[in-house]
Design an enzyme around this catalytic site. Structure first.
Site, PDB file in Angstrom:
ATOM      1  N   LYS A 128      44.332 -38.901 -23.440  1.00  0.00           N
ATOM      2  CA  LYS A 128      43.683 -37.669 -23.878  1.00  0.00           C
ATOM      3  C   LYS A 128      43.470 -37.682 -25.382  1.00  0.00           C
ATOM      4  O   LYS A 128      44.138 -38.423 -26.101  1.00  0.00           O
ATOM      5  CB  LYS A 128      44.487 -36.440 -23.449  1.00  0.00           C
ATOM      6  CG  LYS A 128      45.903 -36.364 -23.998  1.00  0.00           C
ATOM      7  CD  LYS A 128      46.672 -35.229 -23.338  1.00  0.00           C
ATOM      8  CE  LYS A 128      48.096 -35.118 -23.835  1.00  0.00           C
ATOM      9  NZ  LYS A 128      48.212 -34.650 -25.215  1.00  0.00           N
ATOM     10  N   CYS A 167      52.314 -29.770 -26.207  1.00  0.00           N
ATOM     11  CA  CYS A 167      51.603 -30.386 -25.075  1.00  0.00           C
ATOM     12  C   CYS A 167      52.253 -30.107 -23.720  1.00  0.00           C
ATOM     13  O   CYS A 167      51.548 -30.026 -22.712  1.00  0.00           O
ATOM     14  CB  CYS A 167      51.431 -31.880 -25.321  1.00  0.00           C
ATOM     15  SG  CYS A 167      50.377 -32.200 -26.766  1.00  0.00           S
ATOM     16  N   ASP A 179      53.372 -37.201 -22.842  1.00  0.00           N
ATOM     17  CA  ASP A 179      53.348 -37.722 -24.215  1.00  0.00           C
ATOM     18  C   ASP A 179      54.680 -38.259 -24.731  1.00  0.00           C
ATOM     19  O   ASP A 179      55.074 -37.974 -25.880  1.00  0.00           O
ATOM     20  CB  ASP A 179      52.843 -36.641 -25.168  1.00  0.00           C
ATOM     21  CG  ASP A 179      51.420 -36.192 -24.863  1.00  0.00           C
ATOM     22  OD1 ASP A 179      50.819 -36.706 -23.911  1.00  0.00           O
ATOM     23  OD2 ASP A 179      50.917 -35.319 -25.581  1.00  0.00           O
TER      24      ASP A 179
END
Length: 196
Positions: free
Chosen positions: A103, A145, A9
């Site tokens: 995602k 994450c 990310d």
């Protein structure tokens, strides 16, 4: 033994100036690019994940639309598919990325393992298909994450190494807690200089 790199990310909305910007995010982006440039043979496969949320809905309650976000299970609108905020940070060079993982399409998602390629291949399928047994993990944010991806990788039988100079967390206390949890689960820590 086949080693892969997971880049978690590293997106505009999670770096400085973004909706959920993390201090040090831009430096992580640049550092990952240096790692890949200096060690082009270190990783047979490179996975890069992005939150890729739907526009026009709350993504399974992930977006706080009717109340203030609690920053635990609800968040401000971020990383909406096709927006600048969802794009990789400009300092992250993606030429070496083998698999781009999206995602959170319509639902909450923290771990890279909750995503898939545009063609629908899951991370679990790709790791198995390509014989990956070890992963190094970098990215954002350490206490969200990255943590979720590390724990899932361990759960899926991977040997996991977190490159601590190439992650950044939201807050000091939650980052320390996340690192302790990862270590307890079996992750090891190193710095990017250890990559060969």
């Amino acid at each position: 033994m086949t080693r892969a790199l997971f880049i978690i990310d590293v997106q505009n909305d999670f770096t400085e100036g973004g909706v959920l910007g993390v201090d040090g995010g831009a430096a992580v982006a640049a550092g990952v690019s240096v790692l890949l440039a200096e060690h082009p043979l270190a990783y047979k496969y490179v996975f890069a994940s992005r939150d890729w949320h739907d526009i026009g809905n709350d993504n399974g309650g992930h977006f706080a639309r009717d109340a203030a976000p609690d920053y635990v299970t609800t968040w401000p609108v971020h990383c909406v598919a096709g927006t600048t905020g969802a794009e990789y940070h400009k300092a992250l060079t993606t030429d070496a990325v083998t698999f781009h993982i999206r995602k959170g399409q319509g639902r909450p998602a923290y771990s890279l393992f909750e995503g898939a390629t545009e063609a629908g291949q899951t991370v679990t399928e790709l790791l198995s298909e390509h014989g990956v047994t070890e992963v190094d993990i970098v990215g954002l944010a350490t206490d969200h994450c990255v943590r979720a991806s590390v724990l899932d990788a361990l759960e899926h039988g991977q040997r996991v190494r977190v490159l601590t100079d190439l992650v950044a967390g939201v807050a000091a206390e939650s980052t320390l807690t996340a690192l302790a949890e990862m270590a307890h689960a079996g992750a090891v820590f190193a710095v990017s200089d250890a990559v060969e």
